[in-house]
Enzyme design. Structure first.
Site, short mmCIF file in Angstrom:
data_model
loop_
_atom_site.label_atom_id
_atom_site.label_comp_id
_atom_site.label_asym_id
_atom_site.label_seq_id
_atom_site.Cartn_x
_atom_site.Cartn_y
_atom_site.Cartn_z
N GLU A 127 -5.16 5.29 22.73
CA GLU A 127 -4.07 4.61 23.62
C GLU A 127 -4.81 2.49 22.54
O GLU A 127 -5.39 2.92 21.80
CB GLU A 127 -4.13 4.16 24.40
CG GLU A 127 -4.14 4.89 25.70
CD GLU A 127 -4.51 4.99 26.77
OE1 GLU A 127 -3.48 5.41 27.79
OE2 GLU A 127 -5.05 3.55 27.38
N HIS A 248 -0.70 -6.82 30.97
CA HIS A 248 -0.36 -5.32 30.80
C HIS A 248 0.39 -5.68 29.37
O HIS A 248 1.90 -6.29 30.81
CB HIS A 248 -0.04 -4.20 31.44
CG HIS A 248 -0.48 -2.69 30.78
ND1 HIS A 248 0.70 -2.50 30.06
CD2 HIS A 248 -1.08 -1.89 30.37
CE1 HIS A 248 0.62 -1.44 29.38
NE2 HIS A 248 -0.45 -0.92 29.99
N ARG A 297 -4.97 -5.15 24.02
CA ARG A 297 -3.32 -5.37 25.33
C ARG A 297 -3.37 -7.18 25.27
O ARG A 297 -1.93 -7.48 24.98
CB ARG A 297 -4.10 -4.62 26.67
CG ARG A 297 -3.96 -3.54 26.75
CD ARG A 297 -4.26 -2.46 27.74
NE ARG A 297 -3.76 -1.65 28.35
CZ ARG A 297 -4.32 -0.53 29.17
NH1 ARG A 297 -4.41 -2.11 30.04
NH2 ARG A 297 -4.07 0.35 29.36
N HIS A 358 -2.16 -6.88 35.29
CA HIS A 358 -2.64 -5.37 35.71
C HIS A 358 -4.05 -5.35 35.82
O HIS A 358 -4.76 -4.38 36.37
CB HIS A 358 -2.06 -5.36 34.10
CG HIS A 358 -2.19 -2.84 33.85
ND1 HIS A 358 -1.84 -3.43 34.88
CD2 HIS A 358 -3.16 -2.93 33.04
CE1 HIS A 358 -3.00 -0.99 34.01
NE2 HIS A 358 -3.07 -1.50 33.48
N ARG A 393 -10.60 -5.79 28.61
CA ARG A 393 -10.65 -4.27 28.94
C ARG A 393 -10.21 -3.55 27.64
O ARG A 393 -8.38 -3.50 27.40
CB ARG A 393 -10.36 -4.09 30.17
CG ARG A 393 -10.74 -2.62 29.93
CD ARG A 393 -10.63 -2.17 31.81
NE ARG A 393 -8.61 -2.20 31.93
CZ ARG A 393 -8.16 -0.89 32.10
NH1 ARG A 393 -8.43 -0.24 31.02
NH2 ARG A 393 -6.40 -1.54 32.41
#
Length: 557
Positions: A127, A248, A297, A358, A393
């Protein structure tokens, strides 16, 4: 230290007892409960809806850990530190990545079934922000649901864990020394435990999840109204890094008027090779970062937002048509069904996506044992700020953080219990009654808070936008006080308590975000577009003043 602020609520009409009361039923809360039972402590789990309806079940991508051949905790640490943009606590991250692999194995021992290859090895994907395949997943894209299933089954099979479902936590109870001694809550049920009650306990663990519902569009469930952070603030605890709300980048776009929980399109879709494109099919992430679509992100969310602004569009697209029907059906069945339910077939058409709130990287400030600044009050999972996430994060570190630090909280409680440092506590009833009641806004204030926050404190922020937001939030609070003075207060009920919690965390978030005059991680200031390590490579610590107003103080450098 006594609790000085509390929600306006009736006096408790019933009382229950436990050694440890855990608020929340996600991976963090249930792991604490199962592990304190091993130490012989009686645990009670209080959860706002049903046991399996927290945020964990919505986690699609997976859980990150250095489980694959050639991967190491040190590499996982490096990726986490890069994503955190200079604000991670390196010791906390090292704890996460070194204890993570064995914690995942223990989760498997509880009964969680991860996807495996024909040889029986755990399948790993990649990811955003990860340089290696280290994301373990279950059911293709239903990892959270599988973890929740396994933990819920284990909890239900343990007669030493008492459950209270459909319960909204209200406020902390303390003893004469200021040590946590339980909490008040409201149970939406019938029978002996109905309405406002109290649970008396030797220690309290907050695992209440996030506060995504403070924004109009979020991936969080409706129950994520910041209850844990609000309780902690009213109890005198310190919270940290509230300004770092991760949006997100790829949430299914349902139209300009869509509100509430929005379907997530997991980072793992990009991890398997889907491309972000604009309406002309241009891959706009190429050349913007070495990892292109798999950049952290915050970088992807900013790039999508910029492209939307440049083109006057409402959304971008995620193109995974080259996967083919079989891969969509087996690897991403949940996302496939969600898209088709909204009239989009990702097998034949690109998916319209846009950023949405998110994950809260900040939260109740804890040490590496989950201890907050209030003795006997612990926090873990999204409600906590362990220092792991920093300013942004890293994908799929959230389930791992909840798991690792829940185990550490249980170990600390077990150690205290063995040492005789976890005695029964007597609630300081006089102090509880003397705490200043917080006026409740009407239930319809929730939508206004969300509108204000999305417009002025969302992906893009500026001094002007946040000043407008702060003014609007202050007006809601003033109206609540005015209604009390006029003897027309809002009725104490779930909707008004949630609105009060949202108002408090929104006000605290804006106060911190307005103070941080730089762009770092998922905090993006249009008027301060550069990262400023000289002044802002430090945390903002937020507490309540005597009058109940949030104030943020920069940590000493």
């Amino acid at each position: 230290m006594s609790v000085t602020h509390r929600l306006t609520a009736p006096a408790p009409g019933w009382t229950a007892t436990a050694d440890v009361v855990v608020v929340g039923s996600g991976v963090a809360g249930l792991t604490v409960a199962l592990n304190v039972r091993k130490a012989g402590l009686r645990a009670m789990v209080v959860t706002k809806a049903m046991l399996d309806e927290g945020s964990t079940r919505w986690a699609q991508g997976g859980i990150a850990a250095a489980l694959g051949e050639g991967d190491t905790p040190e590499q996982h640490l490096d990726d986490t530190l890069v994503a955190g943009a200079g604000l991670c606590d390196e010791d906390a991250v090292r704890t996460l990545v070194t204890e993570g692999p064995d914690a995942v194995r223990r989760l498997i021992g509880v009964g969680a079934l991860f996807d495996r290859d024909e040889a029986g090895e755990i399948l790993l994907t990649r990811e955003g922000g990860h340089h290696r395949r280290r994301i373990a997943h279950a059911g293709g894209d239903a990892t959270g649901a599988e973890i929740s299933r396994a933990l819920v089954a284990a909890v239900r099979n343990d007669p030493g864990i008492e459950l209270i479902e459909h319960a909204l936590v209200l406020d902390l109870l303390t003893d004469a020394e200021g040590h946590a001694a339980g909490l008040t809550l409201h149970v939406m049920g019938e029978g002996q435990r109905d309405g406002v009650g109290a649970v008396r306990a030797r220690a309290v663990v907050l695992a209440t999840g996030g506060m995504g519902q403070v924004f109009s569009a979020t991936t969080n469930p409706a129950v994520s109204t910041g209850d844990g952070v609000a309780l902690a603030l009213r109890a005198g605890a310190a919270v940290t890094d509230l300004e770092f709300v991760q949006f997100h980048p790829t949430v299914l776009w349902l139209g300009p008027d869509a509100e509430g929980q929005q379907p997530l399109v997991s980072e793992a879709v990009r991890g398997e090779g889907a491309h972000l494109v604009d309406a002309d099919g241009v891959r706009f992430m190429v050349g913007q970062h070495e990892l292109a679509e798999l950049a952290p992100r915050d970088i992807v969310a900013k790039a999508i937002t910029r492209r939307i602004q440049e083109q006057g569009a409402e959304h971008m697209f995620l193109d995974g048509r080259h996967f083919g029907a079989e891969m969509w059906a087996h690897r991403f069945p949940t996302i496939l069904a969600s898209c088709r339910a909204h009239g989009i077939d990702p097998v034949t058409a690109p998916i319209p996506v846009a950023p949405a709130a998110h994950y809260a990287s900040g939260g109740v400030r804890t040490d590496r044992h989950g201890r907050t600044s209030v003795p006997g009050l612990y926090a873990c999972g999204e409600v906590a700020c362990t220092g792991v996430h920093g300013a942004n994060r890293l994908a799929s570190n959230s389930l791992l953080e909840g798991l690792v630090f829940a185990e550490r909280i249980a170990a600390d409680l077990a150690k205290r219990h063995r040492a005789g440092d976890l005695p029964e506590r007597t609630v300081d009833v006089a102090a509880a009654r003397a705490a200043q009641p917080v006026p409740l806004p009407p239930s319809e204030a929730r939508a206004e808070i969300q509108r204000l926050m999305s417009r002025g404190a969302g992906v893009l922020r500026s001094a002007a936008s946040m000043a407008d937001t702060a003014t609007g939030l202050a007006l809601i609070a003033e109206q609540a006080y005015a209604h009390v003075a006029e003897e027309k207060p809002a009725d104490p009920r779930v909707e008004t308590w949630e609105a009060a919690n949202l108002l408090l965390v929104a006000t605290a978030l804006v106060a911190a975000a307005a103070q941080r005059e730089e762009t770092r991680g998922c905090h993006w200031r249009e008027d301060f577009p550069e990262r400023d390590d000289a002044h802002w490579r430090r945390h903002l610590i937020t507490t309540l003043t005597a009058s109940g107003d949030p104030v943020s103080t920069p940590e000493e450098q």
